[in-house]
Enzyme design. Structure first.
Site, PDB file in Angstrom:
ATOM      1  NE  ARG A 101      20.370 -23.943  -7.144  1.00  0.00           N
ATOM      2  CZ  ARG A 101      20.296 -23.428  -8.358  1.00  0.00           C
ATOM      3  NH1 ARG A 101      19.130 -23.056  -8.861  1.00  0.00           N
ATOM      4  NH2 ARG A 101      21.388 -23.244  -9.095  1.00  0.00           N
TER       5      ARG A 101
ATOM      6  CG  HIS B  67      20.918 -27.039 -15.598  1.00  0.00           C
ATOM      7  ND1 HIS B  67      20.533 -28.267 -16.100  1.00  0.00           N
ATOM      8  CD2 HIS B  67      20.938 -27.188 -14.254  1.00  0.00           C
ATOM      9  CE1 HIS B  67      20.320 -29.102 -15.102  1.00  0.00           C
ATOM     10  NE2 HIS B  67      20.564 -28.476 -13.962  1.00  0.00           N
TER      11      HIS B  67
ATOM     12  CG  ASP C 165      26.036 -28.844  -5.657  1.00  0.00           C
ATOM     13  OD1 ASP C 165      26.046 -27.687  -6.090  1.00  0.00           O
ATOM     14  OD2 ASP C 165      25.177 -29.690  -5.970  1.00  0.00           O
TER      15      ASP C 165
HETATM   16  N1  GLY Z   1      25.243 -27.757  -9.082  1.00  0.00           N
HETATM   17  C1  GLY Z   1      24.410 -28.799  -9.511  1.00  0.00           C
HETATM   18  C2  GLY Z   1      23.261 -28.982  -8.651  1.00  0.00           C
HETATM   19  O1  GLY Z   1      23.037 -28.194  -7.748  1.00  0.00           O
HETATM   20  O2  GLY Z   1      22.541 -29.938  -8.758  1.00  0.00           O
HETATM   21 MN    MN Z   2      23.106 -29.590  -6.134  1.00  0.00          MN
HETATM   22 MN    MN Z   3      24.464 -26.790  -7.021  1.00  0.00          MN
END
Ligand code: GLY
Ligand code: MN
Ligand code: MN
Length: 431
Positions: A400, A238, A266
């Site tokens: 990621r 985070h 997202d």
């Molecule tokens: N951006 C928040 C998550 O990927 O969970």
């Molecule tokens: Mn997410």
């Molecule tokens: Mn995310």
């Protein structure tokens, strides 16, 4: 007056028991310092059922013994002076005329009305534990209801969260349109950001670039604080400090998505600041990409979230064995959870009005199968901080890759596929 919001309120009559009441409080204004407020964001449940965007409002829905609903709103009162400072208020009359509530009152009158409104119900549902003022008020209103008539039967308190969450979990056509738009804005911005980045600029400049492009395209607000993490900062899951310079030769992990008409997107992409992956970065990247693609393929009606989680763990474990980062058999390493040192989070989460959206993951004691209309993220990652017990060449790499997946009756639709995740395509785009 009929619209998506009145339809949703009527649907509650089929989801909640007859002779019950549902109480949902809207959001309050939040302050960053002194009297300087954040931009207002309505509570997601309240928005879902009302489309009403004023702070300090409350919605009561009564369900009678035939399952018909009546909606009563408590809203800020009309006030000429306050409206000069803070903007238009609908007031009770506007709430009825423009939002289709059956009745509406000034929010200052809520204590007067609620005991009477709740007194005919067998159960009162509300999102328990989400708002301490509402927790207290419900008890106060129920006590007042009881004291009006000592012979009345008791009113049970029940949590509305699961029923409302599971309603929100299956997105309707209107919601899917809005989510596609949110995803498109974010996807286009990620593509532009890959072209924009260069060594020497700061994480915060990149963050500003995303926010600017989101707003320019109609998604004024970010659905969450962006994570803009150069090099090893990507290993802090985070990381929102976003304050360091970007170094030539490092990767940049950006987890950023806009909100469009309150619906979240997202997306995470990890790309080389110089435009070219080095060998070690590429080796780790390829494992995460394989996990991302295999998991997306597995988002189908026959599978559930845990099936996809296990695929991601096995692909990542095998990949780390192949690189000599983990030693042992796939079976033994997977069952001992060895991957958790490098992949310690879940494969994804529901997405909707909230970025970590409402809705259960289990149903009747088992993981819930995917159903058409659900939207889930798929976001595998590998994070190797330099304190890890690995060869130097792997140290400081964090990757990621996150996409937003709509479940359909045929399988799924990747709403964020227009941002390349293939490393060759990324390098071509950045060249
Ligand atoms: N951006 C928040 C998550 O990927 O969970
Ligand atoms: Mn997410
Ligand atoms: Mn995310």
């Amino acid at each position: 007056m009929k619209n998506i919001f009145t339809d949703r309120r009527q649907k509650l009559g089929k989801i909640f028991p007859s002779n019950s009441a549902i109480v949902i409080s809207g959001a309050s204004t939040q302050y960053r310092n002194a009297d300087s407020s954040y931009a207002f964001r309505q509570d997601s449940n309240f928005w879902y059922l009302s489309g009403f965007n004023e702070a300090e409002s409350t919605l009561v829905i009564l369900i009678n013994d035939s399952g018909n609903t009546e909606s009563i709103a408590f809203v800020p009162e009309k006030d000429k002076v306050k409206e000069i400072w803070d903007g238009h208020r609908a007031g009770p009359k506007g709430a009825i005329d423009d939002y289709g509530f059956d009745a509406a009152f000034n929010n200052t009158e809520i204590d007067m009305h609620l005991p009477g409104l709740l007194s005919g119900s067998k159960q009162v549902f509300y999102p328990v534990g989400k708002n301490s003022a509402l927790d207290k008020n419900i008890v106060k209103w129920l006590k007042a209801a009881k004291s009006k008539d000592r012979h009345s039967s008791s009113i049970d308190i029940a949590d509305a969260s699961s029923k409302l969450g599971n309603m929100r979990l299956i997105k309707d056509k209107h919601e899917i349109e809005l989510m596609k738009k949110a995803c498109l804005i974010s996807a286009e911005t990620h593509v532009e950001a890959m072209k924009f980045v260069k060594p020497g600029i700061s994480e915060q400049e990149m963050e500003a670039y995303y926010l600017y492009e989101f707003a320019k395209k109609g998604g004024r607000f970010s659905a969450y604080t962006p994570i803009v993490a150069g090099g090893e900062n990507a290993c802090i899951l985070h990381y929102v400090e976003n304050s360091k310079r970007l170094n030539d030769g490092d990767l940049l992990l950006v987890d950023a998505g806009c909100e469009y008409e309150s619906y979240a997107s997202d997306i995470t992409r990890t790309f080389p600041i110089s435009g070219k992956f080095n060998k070690s970065q590429l080796a780790i990247y390829e494992i995460v990409l394989e996990a991302n693609l295999k998991c997306i393929e597995a988002v189908t009606l026959n599978n559930n979230v845990m099936d996809v989680q296990i695929i991601s763990e096995k692909v990542i474990t095998q990949g780390l064995i192949d690189l000599g980062i983990l030693n042992g058999s796939l079976e033994d390493l997977h069952s001992s959870g060895a991957h958790k040192v490098f992949y310690m989070h879940k494969i994804g989460h529901w997405l909707g009005l909230d970025v970590h959206d409402a809705g259960d993951y289990m149903e009747d004691g088992e993981f819930m199968k995917f159903k058409p209309g659900m939207v889930t993220t798929i976001e595998p990652g590998i994070y190797i901080p330099s304190s890890s017990n690995v060869e130097d060449k792997w140290k400081g790499i964090g990757v990621r890759i996150e996409d937003d997946i709509l479940v359909t009756s045929e399988g799924n639709e990747n709403l964020t596929s227009s941002v390349p995740s293939n490393p060759k395509e990324i390098e071509e785009l950045m060249a």
